[in-house]
Scaffold this active site. Structure first.
Site, PDB file in Angstrom:
ATOM      1  N   SER A 186       0.794  -1.227   0.000  1.00  0.00           N
ATOM      2  CA  SER A 186       0.000   0.000   0.000  1.00  0.00           C
ATOM      3  C   SER A 186       0.830   1.283   0.000  1.00  0.00           C
ATOM      4  O   SER A 186       0.299   2.348  -0.285  1.00  0.00           O
ATOM      5  CB  SER A 186      -0.954   0.020   1.194  1.00  0.00           C
ATOM      6  OG  SER A 186      -0.248   0.212   2.394  1.00  0.00           O
ATOM      7  N   LYS A 193       1.013   4.624   6.849  1.00  0.00           N
ATOM      8  CA  LYS A 193       0.357   5.450   5.834  1.00  0.00           C
ATOM      9  C   LYS A 193       0.930   6.867   5.891  1.00  0.00           C
ATOM     10  O   LYS A 193       1.670   7.233   6.796  1.00  0.00           O
ATOM     11  CB  LYS A 193      -1.159   5.521   6.069  1.00  0.00           C
ATOM     12  CG  LYS A 193      -1.856   4.188   6.127  1.00  0.00           C
ATOM     13  CD  LYS A 193      -1.885   3.472   4.809  1.00  0.00           C
ATOM     14  CE  LYS A 193      -2.566   2.114   4.964  1.00  0.00           C
ATOM     15  NZ  LYS A 193      -2.373   1.264   3.841  1.00  0.00           N
TER      16      LYS A 193
END
Length: 183
Positions: A39, A80
């Protein structure tokens, strides 16, 4: 005999101090973390080993574009990028990030926005469409993975409470060919 006993005691004290220092550093200052998944590509690769700075937010707040580690709702730790800060109005239109109505460049995504990769990297949205609020709530940040097509992030799990952030990370220490600071 006394000299041997004294030397043993000195080595024991040195070892105990070393263990105490290592414990303090590991649990309160820095910790290793492993990137699990794709990701954050191309910025971070699956299985990159990084150093997480645990005290960076003890004295300050996250900044836009910081790469953070936080407790995700399903009990995993996620890595993230902070896109929205408390009070920010966030939207994406035609693969462009808008913060408070102004376009903001994301140079770390340039590699993923090549013309041969069909379609937008980030689908268009407004914060209101995702979380029924016009701005990022106080005490929260809005995060996205750099590989927007494969990332489970604030578009799916909602804004991240700042008190769930474990730390900031931007140093890869393994594999050797990837060692360095990431932005």
């Amino acid at each position: 005999m006394a000299k041997t006993k004294n030397e043993f005691w000195e080595w024991t004290k040195a070892l105990l101090v070393a263990i105490a220092l290592a414990t303090v550093i590991r649990y309160f200052l820095f910790a290793p973390i492993v990137v699990d998944g794709y990701s954050m590509m191309p910025t971070l690769q699956d299985q990159d080993r990084m150093i997480m700075n645990k005290f960076s937010y003890q004295f300050g707040e996250p900044d836009r574009f910081d790469i953070i580690v936080f407790n995700a709702p399903e009990g995993k730790d996620y890595i993230k990028r902070v896109i929205g800060l408390p009070g920010d109005e966030i939207s994406y239109q035609n693969d462009t990030l808008y913060v408070n109505g102004e376009a903001v460049p994301e140079p770390y995504l340039d590699e993923m926005k090549r013309p041969e990769l069909q379609g937008n990297l980030t689908e268009s949205f407004t914060l209101e469409e995702l979380i029924d609020q016009k701005t990022v709530p106080e005490g929260y940040v809005f995060v996205l993975g750099d590989n927007r097509r494969l990332s489970k992030d604030s578009r799916h799990i909602g804004p991240v409470p700042i008190d769930e952030i474990l730390g900031k990370t931007n140093v890869v220490f393994w594999p050797f060919e990837d060692v360095g600071i990431v932005e």
